[in-house]
Every structure is written in structure tokens, then in C-alpha cells.
Write a protein that holds these residues in place. Structure first.
Motif, mmCIF file in Angstrom:
data_model
loop_
_atom_site.group_PDB
_atom_site.id
_atom_site.type_symbol
_atom_site.label_atom_id
_atom_site.label_comp_id
_atom_site.label_asym_id
_atom_site.label_seq_id
_atom_site.Cartn_x
_atom_site.Cartn_y
_atom_site.Cartn_z
ATOM 1 N N ALA A 533 0.819 -1.210 0.000
ATOM 2 C CA ALA A 533 0.000 0.000 0.000
ATOM 3 C C ALA A 533 0.854 1.262 0.000
ATOM 4 O O ALA A 533 0.534 2.251 -0.664
ATOM 5 N N VAL A 534 1.978 1.239 0.742
ATOM 6 C CA VAL A 534 2.807 2.439 0.896
ATOM 7 C C VAL A 534 3.687 2.664 -0.326
ATOM 8 O O VAL A 534 3.802 3.788 -0.835
ATOM 9 N N GLY A 535 4.362 1.629 -0.780
ATOM 10 C CA GLY A 535 5.098 1.728 -2.032
ATOM 11 C C GLY A 535 6.569 2.031 -1.913
ATOM 12 O O GLY A 535 7.396 1.338 -2.504
ATOM 13 N N THR A 536 6.957 3.077 -1.172
ATOM 14 C CA THR A 536 8.367 3.468 -1.098
ATOM 15 C C THR A 536 8.758 3.796 0.338
ATOM 16 O O THR A 536 7.906 4.100 1.177
ATOM 17 N N GLU A 537 10.059 3.752 0.607
ATOM 18 C CA GLU A 537 10.553 4.067 1.949
ATOM 19 C C GLU A 537 10.300 5.527 2.302
ATOM 20 O O GLU A 537 9.998 5.853 3.456
ATOM 21 N N THR A 539 7.811 7.425 1.261
ATOM 22 C CA THR A 539 6.396 7.564 1.598
ATOM 23 C C THR A 539 6.116 6.996 2.977
ATOM 24 O O THR A 539 5.331 7.568 3.751
ATOM 25 N N LEU A 540 6.754 5.873 3.318
ATOM 26 C CA LEU A 540 6.591 5.283 4.651
ATOM 27 C C LEU A 540 7.070 6.246 5.733
ATOM 28 O O LEU A 540 6.408 6.406 6.770
ATOM 29 N N GLU A 541 8.176 6.907 5.493
ATOM 30 C CA GLU A 541 8.705 7.881 6.446
ATOM 31 C C GLU A 541 7.696 9.014 6.678
ATOM 32 O O GLU A 541 7.426 9.411 7.827
ATOM 33 N N LEU A 542 7.125 9.521 5.598
ATOM 34 C CA LEU A 542 6.123 10.580 5.718
ATOM 35 C C LEU A 542 4.867 10.072 6.418
ATOM 36 O O LEU A 542 4.287 10.769 7.263
ATOM 37 N N LEU A 543 4.441 8.860 6.084
ATOM 38 C CA LEU A 543 3.225 8.300 6.675
ATOM 39 C C LEU A 543 3.394 8.082 8.181
ATOM 40 O O LEU A 543 2.448 8.287 8.956
ATOM 41 N N HIS A 544 4.592 7.684 8.590
ATOM 42 C CA HIS A 544 4.857 7.490 10.018
ATOM 43 C C HIS A 544 4.699 8.810 10.769
ATOM 44 O O HIS A 544 4.019 8.884 11.807
ATOM 45 N N ALA A 545 5.279 9.880 10.248
ATOM 46 C CA ALA A 545 5.163 11.190 10.903
ATOM 47 C C ALA A 545 3.720 11.684 10.874
ATOM 48 O O ALA A 545 3.218 12.244 11.866
ATOM 49 N N LEU A 546 3.025 11.506 9.746
ATOM 50 C CA LEU A 546 1.625 11.933 9.645
ATOM 51 C C LEU A 546 0.750 11.169 10.634
ATOM 52 O O LEU A 546 -0.141 11.753 11.256
ATOM 53 N N THR A 547 1.008 9.876 10.800
ATOM 54 C CA THR A 547 0.222 9.059 11.729
ATOM 55 C C THR A 547 0.318 9.615 13.144
ATOM 56 O O THR A 547 -0.690 9.758 13.849
ATOM 57 N N LEU A 566 4.028 0.127 18.953
ATOM 58 C CA LEU A 566 3.520 -0.803 17.947
ATOM 59 C C LEU A 566 3.691 -0.245 16.539
ATOM 60 O O LEU A 566 4.084 -0.967 15.612
ATOM 61 N N VAL A 567 3.378 1.048 16.364
ATOM 62 C CA VAL A 567 3.540 1.665 15.046
ATOM 63 C C VAL A 567 5.006 1.670 14.636
ATOM 64 O O VAL A 567 5.352 1.366 13.482
ATOM 65 N N ALA A 568 5.904 1.997 15.569
ATOM 66 C CA ALA A 568 7.333 2.021 15.255
ATOM 67 C C ALA A 568 7.822 0.631 14.859
ATOM 68 O O ALA A 568 8.643 0.476 13.941
ATOM 69 N N ASP A 569 7.330 -0.393 15.543
ATOM 70 C CA ASP A 569 7.709 -1.775 15.210
ATOM 71 C C ASP A 569 7.234 -2.129 13.808
ATOM 72 O O ASP A 569 7.971 -2.710 12.998
ATOM 73 N N LEU A 570 5.991 -1.765 13.488
ATOM 74 C CA LEU A 570 5.466 -2.036 12.153
ATOM 75 C C LEU A 570 6.270 -1.300 11.089
ATOM 76 O O LEU A 570 6.611 -1.872 10.034
ATOM 77 N N VAL A 571 6.593 -0.041 11.330
ATOM 78 C CA VAL A 571 7.354 0.751 10.355
ATOM 79 C C VAL A 571 8.716 0.105 10.099
ATOM 80 O O VAL A 571 9.182 0.029 8.944
ATOM 81 N N LYS A 572 9.349 -0.396 11.147
ATOM 82 C CA LYS A 572 10.655 -1.038 10.986
ATOM 83 C C LYS A 572 10.547 -2.286 10.115
ATOM 84 O O LYS A 572 11.373 -2.518 9.220
ATOM 85 N N ARG A 573 9.514 -3.074 10.338
ATOM 86 C CA ARG A 573 9.332 -4.295 9.554
ATOM 87 C C ARG A 573 9.015 -3.968 8.092
ATOM 88 O O ARG A 573 9.538 -4.601 7.162
ATOM 89 N N VAL A 574 8.127 -2.963 7.878
ATOM 90 C CA VAL A 574 7.764 -2.593 6.504
ATOM 91 C C VAL A 574 8.961 -1.990 5.778
ATOM 92 O O VAL A 574 9.178 -2.262 4.585
ATOM 93 N N ALA A 575 9.751 -1.194 6.476
ATOM 94 C CA ALA A 575 10.939 -0.607 5.859
ATOM 95 C C ALA A 575 11.880 -1.707 5.372
ATOM 96 O O ALA A 575 12.512 -1.577 4.306
#
Length: 822
Positions: A533-537, A539-547, A566-575
């Protein structure tokens, strides 16, 4: 029936005639709003004048005076009567008898009465000691008796008010601020007090008092209409409830909306919010002007003379440049003398950005001049306009007051037409502190704190401004918002690639927090779905801050250390997946030493054993969690339970935890085989819990209750029902019915059943019993609560550990939903 007819009916029948005429007036469908308030005041005037005339004996030196709201000639259906019996002090017994003749008929009719009996000197003395009395007397209106006595008091009270304005106005400003702190802001409350909250009727009255001082005046455009609208709502509220209330409670909003001919309660609240916003903004502007005038008066005459120019000796205010066409003067941002809004379409954004960067308010005159004369921006916007918008949004807390100034004069919707659908839109969720539009600005304010941790702060700030823009449209606001965000991004000058990123951020702004709190992060399908869904690292970085910015701007219940971890753990795995490192298939993790010890003891004793351990840091192999708003909340408590495998373990544990007021956040269940040659297995439950109140219960007490729950000697359902009966919760609006769905393709290892229901003590216990009855095995549970809403996800399998067939999964979901509705 005319007001004359009503008055004649009242005069012809004494108090009973007045009551009948009053009732008839209030039930007339053709008359409402200001005409009805005036007619009710006139009717009451005539009745009271008749009572006064019958008891005054024609003597001079005494008069009846209406003050406060009644003095303004405005009576809502259940308004109290503010009356002053004014006399010259010559005959106390006669005045007392007249007062009895006036007050008792009012009380006999069940009307609220705020009354006093004073001489003019006493009235002025009391006003000097009590600011509220002085405010009421500013609206004094003669009803009957000695007109000269009333007129002299009015003249004296107004003169006192103007002479004492340098002292009384700061007192009034402090009184308004204290009331706002206590009652909140009318334009954001779901159950607002129309009178006392900031932006309500009290503040409108305060602005009238400021104008009466001749020291400053409120912006008049729209103010009278806003005040009229709040009075109309209060009239409808009085008629709907039959009570003298100013609190617009949830359960009365639909009836009040119908009384006013509005579509629904949301349309009602939006009108209330719009009116409150006008009054609040007028108050901000007026009190700034009061402060400026008082500061200028406090400057010593000699210093004023030194600062004076040649134009009549008036002081020359210093002007400091801030940006092209924008200067600071007297603590406000104004337009430079050379500014030409009609030739400079970027000027409104440039002035707003300069004001926010300087932490100063935009002057009313400057905003109105730009609103009246500024040219519209071309499409797409020039680069400077887009950069100024980003600068405005990135200025932090000062952005709010500047944005409100632009809103007040219609400049925001001129710049962003899609804003109109979210402006003053209520959010009927107790988690949200703000209306939709203010939440978007608050999110931008929060996002400004995170611009140093993303590579494209401009995209983060624009995404923060637009992430809920779809809430003004039907359907899923994230889906609608994706289209709107792409269009807005293109209109304001972003290229196609940036517009696509912004559309993705808006479409998926809830993805991280919902996935982290409701899905199994060890399941590769969960991580891969988010990565796709996110597509790129980036975009993931921006989505983490927006969340995080979105959650912090929502309210304290929407973000915590636990959610952040939990969100930080998910972001690390998705990255890792986006970097080319696919998630490993989950293997049965070897039990820890602690888990093995508990399993052996459970096998040896034949009963449950448990251990409690506070968790204040995220696991060592996870990303660091963002700090909570207050920096103090622990991540929770780890509760390990080992129990010989048997039926009913999940509901028993959930019920015991509910009895001890422990909130469950996550629950994982696994089976540990027993040593070779021994039949059976031990269930290991790994839970994260938090105490609702006070400290955690002792582990020994939890174990004792769990033993009784498993052997059936503890009636959990009965105990929870007794507690609910002893402490009934406040009734509000009927919550929507529960909904249970099967999440398609959420996991390859289990079937994911998602439950959305009204949160209540023992909810997980009831769900556990229903799942046991359905004959499925719960592999893990992920519990998320926002305000009064619980969203729980259960990973369930058949007995052999495989996902449920589609038909079976749908059947389990139906059974679960029926159990919650029953």
C-alpha cells in the motif's frame, strides 16, 4: 393573533390571563426567533406594569426596571426575569409591600426570578463591587413608575462604566478567560453550553459592554446574526426540554434541529459552531484593541509628545518590515502602504505566513482589505504561493490564530474551495477534541514538530492539512480524500509524482495505527500488505510522521507509548520489506526460560500459574517508540499465564482481568507440548494489560480467581453484572449496533475476525465465551479502544491450526454479532 391581542387577553384575566397568553404565544407555529422574543417581552412588560400600577398608588420616587437579557427585550421561553425595584428610600414599608405584590405572582406562575430592591445609590455601589451587576445594569430598561428615576440611574451607570473602563475592562476580559477555561470553546463541544462557553451568549454580551465603554468596538459584520442564531437555538432548546437550560445535550439535538427546521443534529451543531466562531473571533479582535488602547493610555504624556508627529499631535506608530507588502505595527501584522492586493494575488498567503512566523495576529483591517480586493490565484499556483502556504503550516502554534483570521473573512475557502465541506463540521466521536477543519490545522501544527525527521517536510505539512478532507463527502473519507488531495495538490502546483505521494498519504493515513493495533505483526501477510500500500521508503517515512501528528491532534485517547511502540515496530518491519528484505515466515519460537518454568509448574500443579512484569521499554529488537504527549505512560504490563490445556481458558482469563479492572491490549495464545510420554499440552497466554485505576492487583489474587473461574465456582458474568448495576453509566445517545466482519486475505495462517462494538467492562469475556461456543481456537487477539468504541481483531483457526473455510468464518462472525446484540 397579534401582540396587542395577546396583551389584551393578559390584562383581562390577571395572572391566569398572562399565563394563557404566554402559552399561546409560545405555541404559535408562525412566530419564532426575534419576533417571538420581543412579543414575549412586551407581554411580560404589560403584565408587570399592571401589577406595579395596582400597587404603587401613583406615588413618585419608585420604578420597576428590567435588566440583563430582559432589559434588552429578549425573553426565551424559559428565561428568568431580571428585575430591579428602584426607589428613593422614603418609605421602606410601602416599597416592601409593592415588592411582594410584584414578586409573588411571578413565583406563583413558576417563573424564575432574579430580583433586587435598591436605591440608585445602592445600585451604583453594588455595581462598583460586582462586575456582573454592572453588566446587567448597562441594559436597564424602564417598565413602570417614575421614568426620571430610571433615566437618572441609566445615565449614572453608563457614566460610571465609561469612567471606570480602564479598570473594569481588564476585569471583564479576565472573567471571560476564566469562564472559557472552565466551560471550553462552544465551536468544538459536542454538548455545548450556549451561554457560558467561549463564543457563546455571555461573550456576545461582553462585547456589547466593551462597545458601551467607547474604548473599543467589536467587528460588527455577522455578529448580530451569530447572536440571533444562538438565541434561536436556545429558544428551541427551552421548548424541547420544557426547562431553563443552556446545555445542548446530545439526546435533545435532533428535537431542537427539527424545531428549527434543520435537516439533522449535525446541521444544528454546524450552525452553532459557525455562530460561535464569529463571536470568538470578534472577541479576539476586540480584546486586542482594548489592550492596545489601554497600553497607549498608560504611556506618560511627555513620552507621547516625544513620539507624536505633526498630524495633530497623534503618535506615529513604528512600522517594521516583515515581508514584501507586509509590516508589523502595534503588535499586529498590517499591509505596507505600498501594498497592492489587487495586483498581488500571493499577498494573502505571504502576509499570513509572515504573521505566523512572527507569532503575531493579522490585523482585522488587513484581512478585510485583502478579502475585498485581492486577485484570485492562477491555476496552478505560482511556486511562491505554494511555498508561503507551506511556511504558514510549518509555523507551529501561531498558525492557528492566523488561519482563524483568514477563515473569518472567507479567504480559506477562496484559496481551497474543498475546505467548505469540512468547515465547522462536527465529529461525533468523544475521542476527537475538534471539528474537522480545526483538527486538520491542529494536525499541521503537530506535523511542524516532525519536519526535521522527514526528507520532504512540504509534503508532510500539506498531507496533514488534507488528510481528513474527505469527511465532507459520503462514503469512506480516506477514499474520497485521495481524489480530493490529488486535485488540490495539482491545483496548488505540485508535480504529478508529488501529487501521487500526497494522494497515497491521505488514502492510507489510518493504515499504520490500525494495522499495528489490530493485526499480528509477526504474520508476513500483514507486513507485505502495508508495504504494497505504501510503495516506497520515503512515503513510509512521511506516513509514520503523519500518523503520529494525526493521533496527537485528535486527543489524548488516540496516542500513547503503547500505540507508538507498535507503530514504530510495524514501520521497521515494513521498511525492511521495502528495502528488499522480505519478512521471514514465522516459526514456532522456542519458549523462554520463564515460559518453560511456568509451563512445568502448571503441569506439576495441574492448575494455572502466572507472572506479572511491568514493561516500560519496547523490546530490544524493535524501533524506539515515539514519546507520548506527557512522556510518562508505561507501555503496559506483561502477564504470562500457563494452564493445562482445557476449554474455556480465554473467557476465564478475560473475565478475571475485567473483574480486577485490567484493560487488555494484546493477547497471544500458544500450546506448549508436554514431555515425551505425557499426554496433553500446556496453554501459554502472553498478554499485555494496563490498570484502569490505581495499582495492579497481586498475582496471587489473580491466580486464585482464575482457579475458581476455570472450575466454575466463580460466576464472572454475575459479578460483572452486579458491578454494572451498582455503578450505572451515564446514558447518552444510543450507540450504533455492533458489527462483526471477516477481514479478507488478512492472514495466510489464520482467519481474522474483526469486532466493532461499544466498549464495556467484560466485553472481551463475552467475546471469548462466544468464540468458545463457536468451536474455534483463538491464536491471538489484538484489542484497540478509542473512546467508547472497541475494535478487536481475533486470529482464529480450526482445532488442527488451519484457517476456517469461508462459509465457516462467515457463520462464526454472525454468531459473534448475535451474541453481542443479545
Amino acid at each position: 393573533m397579534t401582540s396587542t391581542d395577546v396583551t389584551q387577553e393578559a390584562e383581562g384575566s390577571g395572572p391566569g390571563g398572562y399565563a394563557a397568553a404566554r402559552l399561546r404565544l409560545l405555541t404559535e407555529g408562525a412566530r419564532s426567533g426575534p419576533p417571538r422574543r420581543r412579543a414575549l417581552a412586551e407581554l411580560t412588560d404589560d403584565w408587570l406594569a399592571g401589577l406595579f400600577g395596582a400597587g404603587a398608588g401613583g406615588q413618585a420616587g419608585v420604578s420597576l426596571v428590567a435588566v440583563g437579557g430582559y432589559g434588552r427585550g429578549e425573553l426565551s421561553p424559559r428565561s428568568d426575569l431580571d428585575l430591579l425595584l428602584l426607589h428613593d428610600g422614603r418609605d421602606d414599608k410601602a416599597v416592601a409591600a409593592l415588592a411582594d405584590r410584584l414578586w409573588y405572582p411571578v413565583w406563583d406562575l413558576g417563573l424564575d426570578l432574579d430580583h433586587s430592591v435598591r436605591t440608585p445609590q445602592q445600585a451604583r455601589k453594588t455595581a462598583g463591587e460586582d462586575l456582573k451587576v454592572h453588566l446587567g445594569l448597562l441594559d436597564a430598561r424602564h417598565l413602570a413608575g417614575d421614568l426620571g428615576l430610571t433615566a437618572s440611574l441609566r445615565t449614572a451607570v453608563l457614566a460610571d462604566w465609561r469612567n471606570q473602563a480602564p479598570k473594569r475592562l481588564p476585569e471583564l476580559r479576565d472573567l471571560c478567560a476564566e469562564r472559557a477555561e472552565r466551560q471550553g470553546e462552544l465551536q468544538f463541544l459536542l454538548e455545548p453550553d450556549l451561554k457560558e462557553a467561549r463564543g457563546g451568549l455571555r461573550d456576545a454580551t461582553a462585547l456589547r459592554a466593551v462597545a458601551a465603554s467607547w474604548l473599543a468596538d467589536a467587528p460588527r459584520e455577522g455578529l448580530a446574526e451569530a447572536r440571533r442564531r444562538l438565541l434561536d437555538v436556545r429558544d428551541a432548546l427551552h421548548l424541547a426540554t420544557g426547562r431553563a437550560t443552556d446545555r445542548l445535550a446530545l439526546q435533545e439535538q435532533d428535537q431542537v434541529a427539527a424545531e428549527l427546521g434543520l435537516l439533522d443534529a449535525d446541521a444544528l451543531l454546524r450552525q452553532v459552531y459557525e455562530a460561535a466562531r464569529v463571536i470568538s473571533y470578534a472577541g479576539d479582535v476586540t480584546w486586542r484593541e482594548v489592550g492596545r488602547v489601554l497600553r497607549s493610555r498608560s504611556v506618560r504624556p511627555r513620552l507621547r509628545a516625544m513620539m507624536s508627529g505633526r498630524n495633530g499631535g497623534k503618535p506615529v506608530a513604528e512600522r517594521s518590515p516583515l515581508a514584501e507588502g507586509v509590516v508589523e505595527q502595534d503588535g499586529e501584522v498590517v499591509l505596507a502602504r505600498t501594498a497592492r492586493p489587487e495586483r498581488d494575488p500571493v499577498l494573502p498567503l505571504r502576509a499570513a505566513a509572515a504573521a505566523a512566523q512572527a507569532g503575531l495576529p493579522l490585523s482585522l483591517h488587513a484581512v478585510r482589505r485583502m478579502a475585498a480586493t485581492a486577485r484570485p490565484l492562477p491555476t496552478p499556483w505560482p511556486a511562491e504561493a505554494r511555498e508561503q502556504l507551506v511556511t504558514l503550516l510549518g509555523s507551529g502554534r501561531p498558525t492557528v490564530q492566523v488561519w482563524e483570521a483568514l477563515e473569518a473573512e472567507g479567504l480559506v475557502t477562496r484559496l481551497l474551495p474543498d475546505w467548505e465541506r469540512v468547515r465547522c463540521r462536527p465529529q461525533r466521536n468523544a475521542v476527537h477534541l475538534w471539528t474537522v477543519d480545526r483538527h486538520l490545522i491542529e494536525t499541521a501544527v503537530r506535523a511542524a514538530e516532525f519536519t526535521r525527521r522527514v526528507h520532504r517536510p512540504d509534503l508532510l505539512l500539506i498531507a496533514a492539512l488534507l488528510h481528513d478532507i474527505g469527511k465532507g463527502w459520503p462514503g469512506d473519507h480516506s477514499v474520497a480524500g485521495e481524489t480530493i488531495a490529488r486535485d488540490v495538490a495539482t491545483r496548488i502546483g505540485f508535480d504529478r509524482a508529488d501529487a501521487a505521494v500526497l494522494a497515497t498519504l491521505v488514502r492510507h493515513h489510518l493504515l499504520l495505527v490500525e494495522t499495528a493495533t489490530r493485526r499480528d505483526l509477526d504474520d508476513p501477510a500483514t507486513v507485505r500488505a502495508v508495504a504494497a500500500a505504501v510503495g516506497t521508503e520515503h512515503t513510509l517515512e512521511l506516513l509514520h510522521a503523519l500518523t503520529e501528528a494525526d493521533a496527537l491532534a485528535t486527543g489524548p485517547a488516540a496516542w500513547s507509548s503503547w500505540r507508538g511502540s507498535l507503530v514504530a515496530d510495524l514501520v521497521k518491519r515494513v521498511a525492511g520489506v521495502l528495502a528488499g528484505d522480505p519478512p521471514a515466515e514465522p516459526a514456532a519460537a522456542a519458549p523462554t526460560v520463564e515460559q518453560e518454568r511456568l509451563a512445568v509448574e502448571a503441569f506439576r500443579t495441574g492448575g494455572p500459574v502466572l507472572a506479572l512484569r511491568a514493561q516500560t521499554e519496547p523490546p530490544a529488537d524493535s524501533a524506539p517508540a515515539p514519546s507520548p504527549a506527557d512522556g510518562s505512560e508505561p507501555l503496559g504490563v506483561e502477564l504470562l499465564i500457563a494452564v493445562p490445556d482445557q476449554a474455556g481458558v480465554l473467557p476465564a482469563v478475560a473475565g478475571v482481568l475485567a473483574m480486577h479492572r485490567l484493560t487488555v491490549r494484546t493477547a497471544e495464545l500458544r500450546s506448549l507440548p508436554l514431555p515425551d510420554g505425557v499426554d496433553g499440552s500446556v496453554l501459554l497466554l502472553d498478554w499485555r494489560v494496563a490498570a484502569q485505576y490505581g495499582s495492579l492487583p497481586q498475582a496471587a489474587r489473580l491466580r486464585a480467581d482464575l482457579v475458581r473461574a476455570l472450575d466454575g465456582s466463580l460466576d464472572i458474568a454475575g459479578r460483572l453484572a452486579e458491578r454494572d448495576a451498582a455503578h450505572p453509566r451515564r446514558r447518552g445517545v444510543e450507540p450504533p449496533p455492533p458489527r462483526v466482519t471477516v477481514a479478507p486475505a488478512a492472514s495466510r495462517l489464520a482467519t481474522v475476525i474483526e469486532v466493532r462494538a461499544q466498549d464495556a467492562p467484560g466485553l472481551l469475556f463475552r467475546l471469548g465465551r462466544a468464540l468458545e461456543a463457536a468451536g474455534v481456537r483463538v491464536r491471538s487477539a489484538h484489542v484497540s479502544t478509542l473512546g467508547a468504541n472497541a475494535v478487536d481483531a481475533f486470529y482464529v483457526t480450526r482445532g488442527e491450526g488451519v484457517p476456517l473455510p469461508r462459509e465457516d468464518a462467515a457463520s462464526v462472525a454472525r454468531e459473534l454479532e448475535e451474541s453481542l446484540r443479545g
